[in-house]
Design a protein around this motif. Structure first.
Motif, PDB file in Angstrom:
ATOM      1  N   SER A 125      61.059 -68.911 -48.845  1.00  0.00           N
ATOM      2  CA  SER A 125      61.718 -70.214 -48.989  1.00  0.00           C
ATOM      3  C   SER A 125      63.104 -70.239 -48.361  1.00  0.00           C
ATOM      4  N   VAL A 126      63.716 -69.060 -48.229  1.00  0.00           N
ATOM      5  CA  VAL A 126      65.100 -69.035 -47.748  1.00  0.00           C
ATOM      6  C   VAL A 126      65.324 -68.200 -46.498  1.00  0.00           C
ATOM      7  N   THR A 127      64.290 -67.505 -46.007  1.00  0.00           N
ATOM      8  CA  THR A 127      64.472 -66.695 -44.816  1.00  0.00           C
ATOM      9  C   THR A 127      63.165 -66.555 -44.042  1.00  0.00           C
ATOM     10  N   ASP A 128      63.313 -66.270 -42.760  1.00  0.00           N
ATOM     11  CA  ASP A 128      62.160 -66.027 -41.891  1.00  0.00           C
ATOM     12  C   ASP A 128      61.916 -64.525 -41.699  1.00  0.00           C
ATOM     13  N   HIS A 129      62.564 -63.692 -42.488  1.00  0.00           N
ATOM     14  CA  HIS A 129      62.533 -62.242 -42.305  1.00  0.00           C
ATOM     15  C   HIS A 129      61.118 -61.669 -42.331  1.00  0.00           C
ATOM     16  N   GLU A 130      60.849 -60.737 -41.408  1.00  0.00           N
ATOM     17  CA  GLU A 130      59.586 -59.997 -41.353  1.00  0.00           C
ATOM     18  C   GLU A 130      59.893 -58.510 -41.435  1.00  0.00           C
ATOM     19  N   ASP A 131      59.120 -57.774 -42.217  1.00  0.00           N
ATOM     20  CA  ASP A 131      59.247 -56.321 -42.323  1.00  0.00           C
ATOM     21  C   ASP A 131      57.940 -55.719 -41.814  1.00  0.00           C
ATOM     22  N   TRP A 132      58.012 -55.004 -40.695  1.00  0.00           N
ATOM     23  CA  TRP A 132      56.841 -54.362 -40.090  1.00  0.00           C
ATOM     24  C   TRP A 132      56.714 -52.970 -40.683  1.00  0.00           C
ATOM     25  N   VAL A 133      55.560 -52.658 -41.253  1.00  0.00           N
ATOM     26  CA  VAL A 133      55.369 -51.451 -42.044  1.00  0.00           C
ATOM     27  C   VAL A 133      54.449 -50.471 -41.308  1.00  0.00           C
ATOM     28  N   TRP A 134      54.943 -49.248 -41.164  1.00  0.00           N
ATOM     29  CA  TRP A 134      54.251 -48.203 -40.403  1.00  0.00           C
ATOM     30  C   TRP A 134      53.942 -46.979 -41.252  1.00  0.00           C
ATOM     31  N   LEU A 135      52.841 -46.306 -40.941  1.00  0.00           N
ATOM     32  CA  LEU A 135      52.515 -44.983 -41.464  1.00  0.00           C
ATOM     33  C   LEU A 135      52.798 -43.995 -40.337  1.00  0.00           C
ATOM     34  N   ALA A 136      53.647 -43.020 -40.603  1.00  0.00           N
ATOM     35  CA  ALA A 136      53.974 -41.980 -39.628  1.00  0.00           C
ATOM     36  C   ALA A 136      53.431 -40.658 -40.161  1.00  0.00           C
ATOM     37  N   GLU A 137      52.656 -39.937 -39.336  1.00  0.00           N
ATOM     38  CA  GLU A 137      52.028 -38.692 -39.785  1.00  0.00           C
ATOM     39  C   GLU A 137      52.276 -37.560 -38.793  1.00  0.00           C
ATOM     40  N   ASP A 138      51.944 -36.354 -39.229  1.00  0.00           N
ATOM     41  CA  ASP A 138      52.146 -35.144 -38.423  1.00  0.00           C
ATOM     42  C   ASP A 138      53.607 -35.040 -38.005  1.00  0.00           C
ATOM     43  N   LEU A 139      54.463 -34.900 -39.012  1.00  0.00           N
ATOM     44  CA  LEU A 139      55.907 -34.907 -38.792  1.00  0.00           C
ATOM     45  C   LEU A 139      56.441 -33.560 -38.328  1.00  0.00           C
ATOM     46  N   THR A 140      57.490 -33.628 -37.539  1.00  0.00           N
ATOM     47  CA  THR A 140      58.357 -32.497 -37.254  1.00  0.00           C
ATOM     48  C   THR A 140      59.711 -32.891 -37.829  1.00  0.00           C
ATOM     49  N   VAL A 141      60.213 -32.117 -38.791  1.00  0.00           N
ATOM     50  CA  VAL A 141      61.427 -32.494 -39.512  1.00  0.00           C
ATOM     51  C   VAL A 141      62.599 -31.649 -39.048  1.00  0.00           C
TER      52      VAL A 141
END
Length: 191
Positions: A125-141
């Protein structure tokens, strides 16, 4: 069915003009002169906010997921949430390059595999904000690359069951984070 039509009807709102009321690097406050579904003229004031990304980061070697703990200024409290950040107007949907940057900055990780889980809208109702959600796998930390406002961000590594428990208990109020965990739970349950 076309996104422009609901129940066979043409779009019912019409924007006539837009006036910028305030602008910062994070948002633009605008007032639209519009016509509502009844045909009445209205002034619709809302925030235009660049998209953001949320990342469900899975360290597949340890079968653990990155979750952050940080003070969230707008809510006045420390919260659990997944790594996330704004696009700052950079890139194009679905913003994978921004997700890669945020994962590197907040967790200090890179991922070999990326899967788009979806898009979340909040406070429509007050914003057009979009949050794109990802799964990230096989990590190198490696090492985090935190910015000034993230100096208090701490990464925790949790098993998926604990992460799901936090969401179901209402302890992860961030919409993109909750969506990511529930979307993965649904995928795993459906598999």
């Amino acid at each position: 069915m076309s996104e422009d039509h609901v129940e066979g009807k043409s779009p019912v709102w019409q924007t006539l003009s837009r006036q910028q009321l305030h602008r910062t690097p994070w948002l633009e406050l605008v007032a639209d002169e519009a016509v509502d579904p009844s045909g009445a003229p209205v002034t619709y004031t809302h925030a235009v906010i660049p998209a953001s990304v949320t990342i469900l980061a899975h360290d597949t070697a340890r079968d653990l997921y990155a979750v952050t703990r940080q003070w969230i200024y707008t809510h006045g409290e420390t919260q659990w949430r997944l790594p996330a950040g704004g696009t700052d107007g950079d890139g194009e949907p679905p913003y994978r390059q921004v997700a890669e940057r945020e994962l590197r900055e907040e967790v200090g990780a890179t991922a070999a595999r990326w899967t788009l889980l979806g898009k979340v809208h909040g406070a429509d109702s007050v914003t057009d904000h979009e949050d794109w959600v990802w799964l990230a796998e096989d990590l190198t930390v490696g090492e985090q690359e935190l910015e000034g406002g993230e100096a208090d961000l701490v990464v925790h590594w949790l098993p998926f069951g604990e992460l799901l428990r936090l969401v179901l208990a209402g302890d992860i109020p961030h919409a993109g984070s909750s969506f990511a965990v529930l979307a993965l739970a649904a995928r795993v349950g459906a598999a």
